[in-house]
Structure formats: structure tokens, C-alpha cells
Design a protein around this motif. Structure first.
Motif, short mmCIF file in Angstrom:
data_model
loop_
_atom_site.label_atom_id
_atom_site.label_comp_id
_atom_site.label_asym_id
_atom_site.label_seq_id
_atom_site.Cartn_x
_atom_site.Cartn_y
_atom_site.Cartn_z
N ASP A 320 34.70 -11.64 26.62
CA ASP A 320 34.13 -10.65 27.46
C ASP A 320 32.24 -10.44 26.28
OD1 ASP A 320 34.53 -9.46 30.30
OD2 ASP A 320 36.46 -9.45 29.34
N TYR A 321 33.76 -10.01 24.94
CA TYR A 321 32.32 -9.92 24.17
C TYR A 321 31.30 -11.23 23.89
CZ TYR A 321 35.23 -5.78 23.72
OH TYR A 321 35.85 -4.78 24.03
N ILE A 322 31.85 -12.31 24.02
CA ILE A 322 30.82 -13.71 23.57
C ILE A 322 29.72 -13.53 24.54
CG2 ILE A 322 30.63 -15.81 23.55
CD1 ILE A 322 33.42 -15.98 22.02
N LYS A 323 30.59 -13.88 26.09
CA LYS A 323 28.75 -13.80 27.16
C LYS A 323 28.30 -12.30 27.83
CE LYS A 323 31.22 -17.88 28.48
NZ LYS A 323 32.41 -18.70 29.34
N GLY A 324 29.35 -11.55 27.49
CA GLY A 324 29.17 -9.82 27.93
C GLY A 324 29.53 -10.35 28.50
N ASN A 325 29.72 -7.89 29.76
CA ASN A 325 30.02 -8.09 30.61
C ASN A 325 29.45 -6.63 30.88
OD1 ASN A 325 31.62 -6.38 32.22
ND2 ASN A 325 33.87 -7.79 31.94
N LYS A 326 28.79 -6.65 32.10
CA LYS A 326 27.67 -5.32 32.29
C LYS A 326 28.47 -4.65 33.38
CE LYS A 326 23.45 -8.83 33.01
NZ LYS A 326 22.66 -8.17 34.07
N ALA A 327 29.43 -5.26 33.68
CA ALA A 327 29.89 -3.95 34.71
C ALA A 327 31.33 -2.95 33.54
CB ALA A 327 31.44 -4.73 35.43
N MET A 328 31.47 -3.59 32.40
CA MET A 328 32.20 -2.66 31.24
C MET A 328 30.63 -2.52 30.78
SD MET A 328 35.03 -2.79 31.77
CE MET A 328 35.89 -2.18 31.02
N GLY A 329 28.99 -2.92 30.57
CA GLY A 329 28.46 -2.24 29.57
C GLY A 329 28.56 -3.25 28.15
N ILE A 330 29.42 -4.70 28.14
CA ILE A 330 29.10 -5.12 27.06
C ILE A 330 27.86 -5.88 27.00
CG2 ILE A 330 30.92 -6.62 25.60
CD1 ILE A 330 33.33 -5.82 27.12
N VAL A 331 26.96 -6.25 26.08
CA VAL A 331 26.67 -6.91 25.89
C VAL A 331 26.63 -7.74 24.94
CG1 VAL A 331 23.96 -7.10 24.02
CG2 VAL A 331 24.98 -4.61 25.35
N SER A 332 26.48 -9.00 25.01
CA SER A 332 26.89 -10.43 24.82
C SER A 332 26.13 -10.87 23.53
CB SER A 332 26.47 -11.94 25.89
OG SER A 332 24.50 -12.11 25.09
N TYR A 333 27.07 -11.49 22.22
CA TYR A 333 26.82 -11.78 20.79
C TYR A 333 24.93 -11.95 20.99
CZ TYR A 333 26.90 -16.91 20.90
OH TYR A 333 26.17 -18.13 21.57
N SER A 334 24.55 -13.82 22.41
CA SER A 334 22.74 -13.94 22.04
C SER A 334 21.94 -12.48 22.54
CB SER A 334 23.06 -15.04 23.00
OG SER A 334 23.01 -14.30 24.46
N GLU A 335 22.42 -11.72 22.76
CA GLU A 335 21.89 -10.48 22.93
C GLU A 335 21.32 -9.19 21.93
OE1 GLU A 335 23.23 -9.32 27.11
OE2 GLU A 335 21.95 -10.04 27.83
N ARG A 336 22.75 -9.39 21.53
CA ARG A 336 22.88 -8.46 19.68
C ARG A 336 21.72 -9.22 18.86
NH1 ARG A 336 27.01 -4.88 18.94
NH2 ARG A 336 28.52 -4.32 21.40
N ILE A 337 22.24 -10.64 18.58
CA ILE A 337 21.50 -11.53 18.57
C ILE A 337 20.10 -11.36 18.44
CG2 ILE A 337 20.59 -13.76 16.91
CD1 ILE A 337 23.48 -14.88 17.56
N LYS A 338 18.79 -11.00 19.79
CA LYS A 338 17.94 -11.13 19.80
C LYS A 338 17.47 -9.63 19.45
CE LYS A 338 17.49 -14.11 23.50
NZ LYS A 338 17.26 -14.04 25.32
#
Length: 357
Positions: A320-338
Motif C-alpha cells: 500500500d505504501y509503495i503503490k499507494g491506496n487512495k481509499a486509505m489516503g496513502i500516497v505512493s512512493y513515486s508521487e512522494r518523489i514528485k
């Protein structure tokens, strides 16, 4: 140049890790052994039994060896913050430096001063003052651990600070938020309580060896009684502090929490994996649905229950933390890098605009 920088980073990490590992072999023993010695000397002062004085001196010698090595390696670690991680120290020095400075000025000098009286003051000062010195060494060493762990807890969960865009540095705005951070409290309580358990095991182990060899039997028996009582109390406390510490990790460092629980895929009613063998050949980013464990023994819904007190709650996994989980409000690692790159670009533009004024 890029290869050289990476090599320098890896060597810096390796040197710091080696020093920290060596340092931590001895520090836990001093944290708990100091209290065990203080208890033994208290019994001596109360009873006047000379064998308790002999026992106290014996363990004091072993304590002194650990104390000396702990101090030596600790000083090296302090210097490595300024050498290996000079940029980091500059970036967070206003916050990180405060607890380290307090540790040196208050705790280290406290324990070092009274250590001299404790170790060399036999028959030179009164029994009461010597006993006070021994307790002050124990208290001082644990206060020293407090400030180091406060600094470490801030690195895990930065609080009581703000980022100054003008200087590009983090600055402290609330000292008490840093000191009384839930992360700091949990980290300190669990670290010292587990150190007490280790110290009790150390004293019991040496005592058991003497009993097996039929040497210093009275010393070994009495030491074992004190250590086992101290250790039993400490291990019960460690269980509760460990539970709180893990739950705090889930709150502020969920990726770390999932890593040490082996929880790769989020699930409602997540099971606790009591034992498992990783299937390392399949754990790759390319494999979309790997079988994480070759073999595992799990307790249904226990991880959810222990983490949130709700056996049916959803516990996000590493995926979930690598790919993201919109339902849980978790941002993916690639989006965090951006987001990070956007912030760096904005900061650079801000400084260029300030220079152009």
C-alpha cells in the motif's frame, strides 16, 4: 563523481553502523547494572553485612569496564555526526543538537563525577555519601540515555519544529513537544526496560557460571536473587512498553511497522505472523502478486487487534505504501518523489528570487 559520492555515503553508513553496534553492546549493560549495583550497596548499608560490600565491588568492576568502553564509543559517535553527517547536522542542528548538548552538560557530567566517588571513594567518604554517589551514577546514566533517545525519536518523528525557507534549515519552535513526544516517551521506556532485562540476564549468567564451577557460591547466590527479582519486574514492564512502542511505530512509521511484522498486503482482520520463512526469490517489484512466505504460522486477526484494538480493522501493508491506496489516503512512493522534487524546485526558485532583489 557520482560513483565517488555513493561510495562515500556507503562508507559513512558502514562506519557509523559499526560504531553504533559496538557502542550498543555495552550501553544496555551499564543502564541496568548500575541500578543492580545500587540495590546491592543499599542492602550492604542497611544490613552492614560485609559480603554485600564484596558483591557490590565485584559487579562495580565489571560495570566500570562496560562504562569505559561505552563512553569511548559514544564520543566517537558524537564526532561522526559532525564528520560523516555534517550536512545533516547543519540542517537539523538547532533541534538535534539541543538534547545532545543537554546530555553532555547535565547527564554525562553527573554520572562521570559521581562515578569517581563510587569507584575510588570506598573508605574515603561516608557510607551514605558513597551510596548516594552510586545511585546518582545509575540515575545519571539513564538520564543520559533519555536525551540520546529524545534526539533519536525526533529523527523518527520530527515534531516541535518548522522549516525556515530563508536558511533552508529546520528550527525548533517547541522544546517541550520534542521532549515529551509520544515517540520519545515510548522509545525511552522500552529501551531502558529492555536494557534492564539484559543486565539481569548478564548478572544471572555470570552467577550461574560461578555456581557451576562451585566458586564464590555465596556471592553468586545473592547476586542471582537480586538480578532475578530485578529482571522479573523489568521483563513485565518491557512487555507493556514494547506493545506501546510498536503501536507508536504504526502511527508514525507504518512502513517500518509493516516491515518488522512481515505485513506485505493490507487486509481487514490482518493476522499476526508468529513465524515465517521468506520466499526471497519472488519478492521483487516486477512480480505483481508474489507469495511472500514459503512457510508461515499466523494467528488470525491478531495483528489488527493488537494494533487498533479492533480485530476487523484494515491494516495497510508494505504494498500500500509503495503503490499507494487512495481509499486509505496513502500516497505512493513515486508521487512522494514528485512532491519532493516540486518542493526543491520551489525552494530553489525562492532563493534565486531573493538573490535577484
Amino acid at each position: 563523481m557520482e560513483h565517488f559520492s555513493l561510495a562515500l555515503l556507503n562508507w559513512s553508513r558502514a562506519q557509523f553502523a559499526l560504531t553504533a553496534m559496538y557502542h550498543w553492546l555495552f550501553v544496555p549493560l551499564t543502564l541496568g547494572t548500575s541500578f543492580i549495583i545500587a540495590i546491592m550497596e543499599t542492602i550492604y548499608v542497611k544490613t552492614g553485612d560485609e559480603i554485600w560490600k564484596k558483591i557490590t565491588k565485584f559487579w562495580m568492576t565489571l560495570f566500570a569496564i562496560n562504562f569505559a568502553i561505552g563512553v569511548a564509543t559514544g564520543i566517537i559517535l558524537e564526532f561522526e555526526f559532525g564528520t560523516n553527517w555534517s550536512n545533516y547536522s547543519w540542517f537539523v542542528g538547532d533541534i538535534f543538537g539541543a538534547p545532545l548538548a543537554i546530555e553532555g552538560i547535565m547527564a554525562f557530567f553527573l554520572e562521570s563525577t559521581f562515578f569517581a566517588v563510587m569507584f575510588f571513594g570506598w573508605n574515603k567518604v561516608s557510607k551514605g555519601f558513597h551510596l548516594t554517589s552510586t545511585w546518582m551514577v545509575a540515575i545519571g546514566s539513564n538520564i543520559s540515555a533519555l536525551w540520546i533517545l529524545v534526539a533519536n525519536a525526533w529523527m523518527q518523528n520530527p515534531v516541535g519544529m518548522h522549516f525556515n525557507a530563508e536558511t533552508a534549515r529546520n528550527e525548533m519552535v517547541n522544546f517541550w513537544a520534542v521532549l515529551f513526544s509520544p515517540t520519545a516517551i515510548n522509545k525511552f521506556l522500552h529501551t531502558v526496560s529492555s536494557s534492564y532485562v539484559l543486565s539481569a540476564i548478564f548478572v544471572l549468567g555470570v552467577s550461574a557460571w560461578y555456581l557451576l564451577k562451585n566458586k564464590n557460591v555465596e556471592l553468586a547466590k545473592r547476586s542471582a536473587v537480586v538480578a532475578s527479582t530485578f529482571g522479573l519486574i523489568a521483563i513485565v514492564f518491557t512487555i507493556f512498553t514494547g506493545d506501546g512502542s510498536a503501536r507508536e511505530a504504526y502511527r508514525v512509521q507504518p512502513m517500518k511497522y509493516d516491515s518488522f511484522e512481515g505485513h506485505y498486503y493490507g487486509a481487514k482482520g490482518a493476522p499476526l505472523i508468529a513465524f515465517g520463512i521468506f520466499n526471497t526469490h519472488r519478492l521483487t517489484m516486477e512480480n505483481q502478486n508474489p507469495k511472500v512466505f514459503t512457510y508461515k504460522f499466523e494467528v488470525p486477526k491478531l495483528l489488527s487487534l493488537m494494533t487498533t484494538f479492533n480485530p476487523n480493522s484494515y491494516i495497510p501493508g508494505i504494498n500500500d505504501y509503495i503503490k499507494g491506496n487512495k481509499a486509505m489516503g496513502i500516497v505512493s512512493y513515486s508521487e512522494r518523489i514528485k512532491m519532493g522534487k516540486t518542493a526543491l524546485a520551489a525552494l530553489k526558485a525562492f532563493h534565486e528570487a531573493r538573490k535577484a532583489q
